[in-house]
Design an enzyme around this catalytic site. Sequence first.
Site, mmCIF file in Angstrom:
data_model
loop_
_atom_site.group_PDB
_atom_site.id
_atom_site.type_symbol
_atom_site.label_atom_id
_atom_site.label_comp_id
_atom_site.label_asym_id
_atom_site.label_seq_id
_atom_site.Cartn_x
_atom_site.Cartn_y
_atom_site.Cartn_z
ATOM 1 N N ASP A 7 -2.011 11.304 -6.074
ATOM 2 C CA ASP A 7 -1.904 9.972 -5.493
ATOM 3 C C ASP A 7 -3.344 9.477 -5.320
ATOM 4 O O ASP A 7 -4.284 10.280 -5.290
ATOM 5 C CB ASP A 7 -1.178 10.081 -4.142
ATOM 6 C CG ASP A 7 -1.188 8.770 -3.399
ATOM 7 O OD1 ASP A 7 -0.832 7.742 -4.005
ATOM 8 O OD2 ASP A 7 -1.565 8.771 -2.205
ATOM 9 N N ASP A 9 -4.549 6.268 -3.088
ATOM 10 C CA ASP A 9 -4.891 5.763 -1.746
ATOM 11 C C ASP A 9 -4.598 6.828 -0.681
ATOM 12 O O ASP A 9 -3.442 7.228 -0.507
ATOM 13 C CB ASP A 9 -4.055 4.523 -1.409
ATOM 14 C CG ASP A 9 -4.350 3.349 -2.325
ATOM 15 O OD1 ASP A 9 -5.530 3.100 -2.611
ATOM 16 O OD2 ASP A 9 -3.400 2.665 -2.738
HETATM 17 C C1 BG6 Z 1 -0.115 2.654 -2.568
HETATM 18 C C2 BG6 Z 1 -0.479 2.504 -1.108
HETATM 19 O O1 BG6 Z 1 -0.980 3.538 -3.180
HETATM 20 O O2 BG6 Z 1 -0.180 1.391 -3.228
HETATM 21 C C3 BG6 Z 1 0.408 1.460 -0.462
HETATM 22 O O3 BG6 Z 1 -0.313 3.742 -0.444
HETATM 23 C C4 BG6 Z 1 0.296 0.149 -1.236
HETATM 24 O O4 BG6 Z 1 0.008 1.279 0.887
HETATM 25 C C5 BG6 Z 1 0.670 0.382 -2.692
HETATM 26 O O5 BG6 Z 1 1.167 -0.836 -0.663
HETATM 27 C C6 BG6 Z 1 0.561 -0.877 -3.541
HETATM 28 O O6 BG6 Z 1 -0.793 -1.233 -3.649
HETATM 29 P P1 BG6 Z 1 -1.326 -2.561 -4.325
HETATM 30 O O7 BG6 Z 1 -2.797 -2.286 -4.522
HETATM 31 O O8 BG6 Z 1 -0.600 -2.741 -5.638
HETATM 32 O O9 BG6 Z 1 -1.046 -3.676 -3.367
HETATM 33 MG MG MG Z 2 -1.338 7.615 -0.544
#
Ligand code: BG6
Ligand code: MG
Length: 210
Positions: A7, A9
Site C-alpha cells: 500500500d 499512503d
Molecule cells: C488511499 C488512502 O491510499 O487512497 C485513502 O488511504 C484515499 O485515504 C484513497 O481516500 C484515494 O486517494 P486519492 O489520492 O485518489 O484521492
Molecule cells: Mg494506507
Amino acid sequence: MKAVIFDLDGVICFTDKYHYIAWKKLADKEGIYFDETINNRLRGVSRMDSLDIILEKATKKYSQAEKEDMAAEKNATYVELLKEMSPSDLSDEVRGTLNELRNRGYKLAIGSSSKNTKMILGQLGLGDFFDAISDGTNITKSKPDPEVFLKAAEFIGESPANCLVVEDAKAGIQAAYAGGFESAGLGEATEHPNVTYKLKSFKDLLEVCK
Ligand code: BG6
Ligand code: MG
C-alpha cells in the site's frame, strides 16, 4: 513468497496526514464535524467513498454534482500539499528496506486506491523503482474489495499465494484476505483478525521476507 505488494499512503509515505488536512479544510468549510477517528475509517477507501463517510455527519443532503465538486476541491488542496514532497520524505528505514528486499530477489509492486499514486512516487524519487503499479486509475472497486491487489499480482505475473501485501488499513487487510494473499499489518491494521504478520515497524518485513 516471491513478491511484496505495498500500500502507499501510510506505508511507503505519510501522505495520510495530508489527506486529513485536506478533508478537514473541506469539512470545516461545510460545517461538518470531522476528526482523526473518522479519518482512520478513510484509510484505503476511494475518494468518493471517503466523502460519503464524511457526509454521514452532515446535516444537509448534497446532490451528486455538489459531491463531485467537493471531492475535486479536496483533491486540489491535497495535490498542493503533495507538490511540497521530495525524496527527503522517504524515510531511511523505508528506502533501506525496499533496497534490501530487492537485493533478496523479491518483485516489488504498489497496490494503492489513490489516483495520485504516480505523482506521489515521482515526488519521492520512486517513479521508476517498482516492478508494477496498481492504483486507483486501474480499478473499479476500492478496498476492502481485493481488485487492486489482484491487478498488482497479475501485472507482476505472480499468483496471490506468492505475494505478501503490506497495509496500514483494516480495509486493506480485508482486501488482501479476500484475494487469497497473506498480509503484514502496520498500526491499526494489526488489529484486523485476518492479518498474517503484525509489524511494529516497516523494517520488520526483513524478518518476514528472508
Ligand atoms: C488511499 C488512502 O491510499 O487512497 C485513502 O488511504 C484515499 O485515504 C484513497 O481516500 C484515494 O486517494 P486519492 O489520492 O485518489 O484521492
Ligand atoms: Mg494506507
